[in-house]
Design an enzyme around this catalytic site. Structure first.
Site, PDB file in Angstrom:
ATOM      1  N   SER A  39       0.799  -1.217   0.000  1.00  0.00           N
ATOM      2  CA  SER A  39       0.000   0.000   0.000  1.00  0.00           C
ATOM      3  C   SER A  39       0.842   1.281   0.000  1.00  0.00           C
ATOM      4  O   SER A  39       0.618   2.177   0.792  1.00  0.00           O
ATOM      5  CB  SER A  39      -0.910   0.007   1.243  1.00  0.00           C
ATOM      6  OG  SER A  39      -1.924   0.970   1.087  1.00  0.00           O
ATOM      7  N   CYS A  43       2.158   6.625  -7.254  1.00  0.00           N
ATOM      8  CA  CYS A  43       2.010   7.877  -8.000  1.00  0.00           C
ATOM      9  C   CYS A  43       2.920   8.972  -7.442  1.00  0.00           C
ATOM     10  O   CYS A  43       3.195   9.961  -8.118  1.00  0.00           O
ATOM     11  CB  CYS A  43       0.554   8.329  -7.978  1.00  0.00           C
ATOM     12  SG  CYS A  43      -0.580   6.994  -8.412  1.00  0.00           S
ATOM     13  N   ILE A 278     -12.141 -17.078  -8.907  1.00  0.00           N
ATOM     14  CA  ILE A 278     -10.954 -16.202  -9.022  1.00  0.00           C
ATOM     15  C   ILE A 278     -11.358 -14.884  -9.680  1.00  0.00           C
ATOM     16  O   ILE A 278     -11.983 -14.863 -10.750  1.00  0.00           O
ATOM     17  CB  ILE A 278      -9.829 -16.876  -9.831  1.00  0.00           C
ATOM     18  CG1 ILE A 278      -9.488 -18.247  -9.233  1.00  0.00           C
ATOM     19  CG2 ILE A 278      -8.592 -15.985  -9.876  1.00  0.00           C
ATOM     20  CD1 ILE A 278      -8.403 -19.014  -9.961  1.00  0.00           C
ATOM     21  N   ASP A 283      -4.272  -3.057 -12.987  1.00  0.00           N
ATOM     22  CA  ASP A 283      -3.477  -2.991 -14.219  1.00  0.00           C
ATOM     23  C   ASP A 283      -3.374  -4.345 -14.927  1.00  0.00           C
ATOM     24  O   ASP A 283      -3.032  -4.393 -16.110  1.00  0.00           O
ATOM     25  CB  ASP A 283      -2.043  -2.536 -13.883  1.00  0.00           C
ATOM     26  CG  ASP A 283      -1.976  -1.069 -13.490  1.00  0.00           C
ATOM     27  OD1 ASP A 283      -3.024  -0.391 -13.514  1.00  0.00           O
ATOM     28  OD2 ASP A 283      -0.870  -0.605 -13.147  1.00  0.00           O
ATOM     29  N   LYS A 435     -19.777  32.261 -17.609  1.00  0.00           N
ATOM     30  CA  LYS A 435     -19.854  31.299 -18.721  1.00  0.00           C
ATOM     31  C   LYS A 435     -18.621  30.413 -18.578  1.00  0.00           C
ATOM     32  O   LYS A 435     -17.529  30.744 -19.051  1.00  0.00           O
ATOM     33  CB  LYS A 435     -19.827  32.077 -20.040  1.00  0.00           C
ATOM     34  CG  LYS A 435     -20.596  31.395 -21.154  1.00  0.00           C
ATOM     35  CD  LYS A 435     -20.387  32.115 -22.452  1.00  0.00           C
ATOM     36  CE  LYS A 435     -21.357  33.276 -22.632  1.00  0.00           C
ATOM     37  NZ  LYS A 435     -21.013  34.110 -23.799  1.00  0.00           N
TER      38      LYS A 435
HETATM   39  P1  FAD Z   1      -0.005  -2.286  -8.238  1.00  0.00           P
HETATM   40  O1  FAD Z   1      -0.472  -1.169  -7.401  1.00  0.00           O
HETATM   41  O2  FAD Z   1       1.192  -2.071  -9.079  1.00  0.00           O
HETATM   42  O3  FAD Z   1       0.250  -3.533  -7.289  1.00  0.00           O
HETATM   43  C1  FAD Z   1       0.638  -4.784  -7.796  1.00  0.00           C
HETATM   44  C2  FAD Z   1       1.452  -5.496  -6.738  1.00  0.00           C
HETATM   45  O4  FAD Z   1       1.413  -6.875  -6.984  1.00  0.00           O
HETATM   46  C3  FAD Z   1       2.936  -5.098  -6.764  1.00  0.00           C
HETATM   47  O5  FAD Z   1       3.313  -4.503  -5.548  1.00  0.00           O
HETATM   48  C4  FAD Z   1       3.660  -6.419  -6.996  1.00  0.00           C
HETATM   49  O6  FAD Z   1       4.861  -6.540  -6.251  1.00  0.00           O
HETATM   50  C5  FAD Z   1       2.638  -7.431  -6.542  1.00  0.00           C
HETATM   51  N1  FAD Z   1       2.794  -8.740  -7.184  1.00  0.00           N
HETATM   52  C6  FAD Z   1       2.916  -9.002  -8.499  1.00  0.00           C
HETATM   53  N2  FAD Z   1       3.016 -10.327  -8.713  1.00  0.00           N
HETATM   54  C7  FAD Z   1       2.979 -10.916  -7.508  1.00  0.00           C
HETATM   55  C8  FAD Z   1       3.039 -12.257  -7.067  1.00  0.00           C
HETATM   56  N3  FAD Z   1       3.156 -13.266  -7.927  1.00  0.00           N
HETATM   57  N4  FAD Z   1       2.971 -12.505  -5.744  1.00  0.00           N
HETATM   58  C9  FAD Z   1       2.844 -11.503  -4.845  1.00  0.00           C
HETATM   59  N5  FAD Z   1       2.770 -10.213  -5.203  1.00  0.00           N
HETATM   60  C10 FAD Z   1       2.838  -9.921  -6.519  1.00  0.00           C
HETATM   61  N6  FAD Z   1      -2.055   6.203 -11.691  1.00  0.00           N
HETATM   62  C11 FAD Z   1      -2.846   7.296 -11.602  1.00  0.00           C
HETATM   63  O7  FAD Z   1      -4.068   7.166 -11.724  1.00  0.00           O
HETATM   64  N7  FAD Z   1      -2.316   8.535 -11.393  1.00  0.00           N
HETATM   65  C12 FAD Z   1      -0.981   8.723 -11.242  1.00  0.00           C
HETATM   66  O8  FAD Z   1      -0.525   9.857 -11.020  1.00  0.00           O
HETATM   67  C13 FAD Z   1      -0.131   7.619 -11.362  1.00  0.00           C
HETATM   68  N8  FAD Z   1       1.201   7.755 -11.238  1.00  0.00           N
HETATM   69  C14 FAD Z   1       1.997   6.657 -11.267  1.00  0.00           C
HETATM   70  C15 FAD Z   1       3.364   6.830 -11.122  1.00  0.00           C
HETATM   71  C16 FAD Z   1       4.202   5.723 -11.142  1.00  0.00           C
HETATM   72  C17 FAD Z   1       5.667   5.924 -10.995  1.00  0.00           C
HETATM   73  C18 FAD Z   1       3.652   4.416 -11.309  1.00  0.00           C
HETATM   74  C19 FAD Z   1       4.563   3.216 -11.317  1.00  0.00           C
HETATM   75  C20 FAD Z   1       2.296   4.245 -11.478  1.00  0.00           C
HETATM   76  C21 FAD Z   1       1.451   5.363 -11.461  1.00  0.00           C
HETATM   77  N9  FAD Z   1       0.077   5.227 -11.628  1.00  0.00           N
HETATM   78  C22 FAD Z   1      -0.723   6.342 -11.578  1.00  0.00           C
HETATM   79  C23 FAD Z   1      -0.541   3.917 -11.921  1.00  0.00           C
HETATM   80  C24 FAD Z   1      -1.117   3.265 -10.668  1.00  0.00           C
HETATM   81  O9  FAD Z   1      -0.139   3.251  -9.679  1.00  0.00           O
HETATM   82  C25 FAD Z   1      -1.577   1.867 -11.023  1.00  0.00           C
HETATM   83  O10 FAD Z   1      -2.569   1.951 -12.009  1.00  0.00           O
HETATM   84  C26 FAD Z   1      -2.139   1.118  -9.826  1.00  0.00           C
HETATM   85  O11 FAD Z   1      -1.184   1.024  -8.809  1.00  0.00           O
HETATM   86  C27 FAD Z   1      -2.583  -0.285 -10.231  1.00  0.00           C
HETATM   87  O12 FAD Z   1      -2.943  -1.029  -9.118  1.00  0.00           O
HETATM   88  P2  FAD Z   1      -2.722  -2.612  -9.099  1.00  0.00           P
HETATM   89  O13 FAD Z   1      -3.206  -3.106  -7.791  1.00  0.00           O
HETATM   90  O14 FAD Z   1      -3.276  -3.203 -10.317  1.00  0.00           O
HETATM   91  O15 FAD Z   1      -1.155  -2.788  -9.210  1.00  0.00           O
END
Ligand code: FAD
Length: 573
Positions: A39, A43, A278, A283, A435
């Site tokens: 957590s 960003c 599942i 992302d 406006k």
């Molecule tokens: P994540 O938050 O990336 O979490 C995925 C996690 O899964 C990771 O920590 C990884 O270690 C873990 N994981 C992967 N595979 C495994 C496994 N097999 N076992 C255990 N753990 C695993 N979005 C915005 O809307 N605005 C922004 O300004 C913005 N800025 C960003 C800046 C940066 C530098 C980055 C990298 C991203 C940014 N984003 C932004 C995008 C946003 O952070 C992502 O869209 C969001 O975090 C996606 O959430 P998620 O849970 O899918 O993946």
């Protein structure tokens, strides 16, 4: 008692875990995170690197202990899920020491995020070449900056993260160059608006290498020699690769879960994968775009959080909540500018073969007479038949976010330009105008739909055949003399009624002014006087000038181009 396992502990994973606990106090919830941190604020990472966010611990929204305690979630960091057995309903997990164990689940959530794309180029794994995705990447970049003290850096990729990094490296006093394969930065917006950012970045001292790709990297001592696909080379000391991401869907694929066309995990509207127990969010998934209906990736934190909340309900209560899809509402700070976009830009509509028209206006962010007013460049795209709004892009110093946000809500609810016209904004001089720009965009679009104004776009003006067209500049003589479109005749709007005889009735008339308003008034005058084929340049000379300007890669006092004697190749140093 239900047992939930969540893979991934950042945006999607942690949100889902917290929501699951809020709706089911009894459930067993285990969250497995590969990295050392859960957590955290992805960003915020570029801003920590740039020193804007000063304290590292500000990046951590929660840690495993505090989150575990607050939500009674078994958080296991530095553990990786290696495989999923969907028949046995178990996952195999590796601990940090390499030992493995199995854990069973009733419902499983995959929120494994995305992976940065790293092209297999020569030297790509050289010391000093980085990607930025997580805290470890951030720590590595920070440590390199501290120990090697690079004076120059190259960012490869002009997306949101690339631009944020360009700004933050520049903020550290580093000379930054940006290499981008496309002819513009910020893929979701149109070239005309991106060209304003190009100009701004060059003014800030960032060298732009647009339409060029990275071909190879060679490290010699502290120097990284980058070769581009056009033969140019750039010398630098740090490279940040930010050319895009791909869904981290291998685990799902290996488990036999269906992937979509774009290799994201395929989900239905309940965020359920091809296995009923599942689920997947964030992302890693792909989902139909609400406007095109085609699968797409979003890669944004807001939708990941929304999906996570919704999926927790579906995991706990059965399939109760449907996901409506995201239109990709995004915003970024690029030096002094704020750039926001939502829905589909003109180029995306063109690609999809969807008929559209667009409007670009430059109203002030708030009443012009109140100190500090500045222009917001706002472009909307819409269906010329029924007025449905497809997308909006905005750029300015202040007030961009609220315009993009309010148009996003209208697009999400399949609203029209008539909804824009009906927008009710809070107004007082420091905040808006009576406006508001959103309503104004609706009014101009309405003029186009009802045929009151024929729009002309900058490419059409650029390609105008002067044997068929008369170009009329209706700005003042002083404005005209400062710069005008080649071949234009200057008749200021206030003189037009008296000088109608100077307008050629045999030709189409392409009118322009500074931004479009005087052009519109002039087009009304001409049409009322029997001229039929009268077109007004959308965005006026302001947009035209920036969009048609040649981009010189080099900002003042930066990377100079030398002619290398032997190869006769242009070299950037
Ligand atoms: P994540 O938050 O990336 O979490 C995925 C996690 O899964 C990771 O920590 C990884 O270690 C873990 N994981 C992967 N595979 C495994 C496994 N097999 N076992 C255990 N753990 C695993 N979005 C915005 O809307 N605005 C922004 O300004 C913005 N800025 C960003 C800046 C940066 C530098 C980055 C990298 C991203 C940014 N984003 C932004 C995008 C946003 O952070 C992502 O869209 C969001 O975090 C996606 O959430 P998620 O849970 O899918 O993946």
């Amino acid at each position: 008692m239900a047992k939930h396992i969540i893979i991934g502990g950042v945006a999607g994973g942690a949100t889902a875990a917290a929501r699951l606990r809020r709706i089911d106090e009894q459930a067993e919830i285990i969250m497995i995170e590969k990295g050392a941190y859960m957590s955290y604020a992805n960003c915020g990472l570029p801003y920590y690197i740039g020193g804007v966010i000063k304290k590292r611990d500000r990046l951590f929204v929660q840690n495993a202990e505090s989150f575990g305690l607050r939500f009674n979630v078994d958080v296991r960091t530095e553990q990786e899920v290696l495989s999923i057995d969907k028949e046995a309903k178990t996952v195999t997990i590796a601990r940090r020491d390499g030992s493995q164990y199995e854990e069973s689940y009733d419902k499983l959530l995959i929120s494994t995020g995305a992976l940065p794309i790293v092209p297999p180029l020569e030297g790509i794994d050289s010391e000093g070449v980085f990607t930025l995705r997580n805290v470890t990447d951030t720590d590595n970049i920070k440590a390199y900056l501290d120990t090697h003290k690079p004076k120059r850096a190259v960012v490869v990729g002009g997306g949101f993260i690339g631009l944020e990094m360009a700004e933050n490296l520049h903020h550290l006093g580093i000379e930054v160059s940006l290499v981008e394969l496309a002819d513009q930065v910020m893929a979701p917006i149109d070239y005309s608006l991106a060209s304003i950012i190009h100009e701004h970045m060059l003014q800030k001292g960032v060298a732009l290498h647009l339409g060029k790709g990275l071909a190879s990297i060679k490290r010699e001592g502290e120097t990284l020699n980058l070769s581009l696909n056009n033969g140019e080379t750039i010398e630098t000391e740090l490279v940040l690769l930010s050319i895009g991401v791909k869904p981290n869907s291998l685990l799902a694929e290996q488990a036999g879960l269906a992937l979509g066309e774009r290799k994201g995990i395929k989900i239905n509207e309940y965020m359920q994968t091809s296995d009923e127990d599942i689920f997947a969010v964030g992302d890693a998934v792909e989902y139909p775009h609400p406007i095109t209906g085609k699968p797409w990736h979003n890669y944004l934190a807001g939708p990941a959080n929304r999906q996570a909340r919704l999926v927790a309900d579906n995991m706990a209560f059965g399939l109760t909540n449907k996901y409506e899809g995201s239109i990709g509402t995004a915003i970024a700070k690029v030096f002094d500018y704020t750039v926001g976009s939502t829905g589909l830009a003109a180029k995306a509509l063109k690609r999809e073969g969807i008929d559209y028209k667009s409007v670009t206006i430059f109203p002030n962010n708030h009443a012009g007479y109140y100190p500090g007013a500045s222009a917001v460049t706002l472009k909307i795209t819409f269906d010329p038949k029924n007025g449905i709004v497809y997308g909006a892009q905005a750029l300015g110093f202040d007030g961009v976010d609220k315009r993009i946000d309010s148009i996003a809500q209208i697009i999400k609810h399949r609203g029209t330009i008539y909804d824009l016209m009906e927008t009710e904004q809070a107004y007082a001089p420091p905040f808006s105008s009576a406006k508001d720009p959103v309503a104004l965009a609706g009014y101009v679009a309405n003029n186009i739909i009802i045929g009151k104004m024929k729009p002309l776009y900058w490419r059409e003006m650029r390609d105008a055949d002067l044997s068929q067209v008369q170009i009329l500049d209706v700005r003042t003589q002083a404005e005209f003399e400062l710069g005008h479109i080649q071949g234009a005749v200057n008749i200021p709007v206030d003189e037009l009624r008296e000088r109608l005889s100077e307008v050629d009735k045999q030709k189409k008339v392409y009118i322009y002014c500074a931004v479009g308003l005087r052009g519109y008034l002039s087009s009304n005058i001409l049409r009322a006087n029997g001229f039929e084929e009268v077109y007004n340049l959308i965005g006026g000379y302001t947009l035209y000038r920036t969009a048609t300007k040649e981009i010189d890669a080099k900002p003042q006092a930066q990377a100079k181009v030398v002619q290398s004697e032997d190869s006769k190749k242009k070299t950037l140093i």
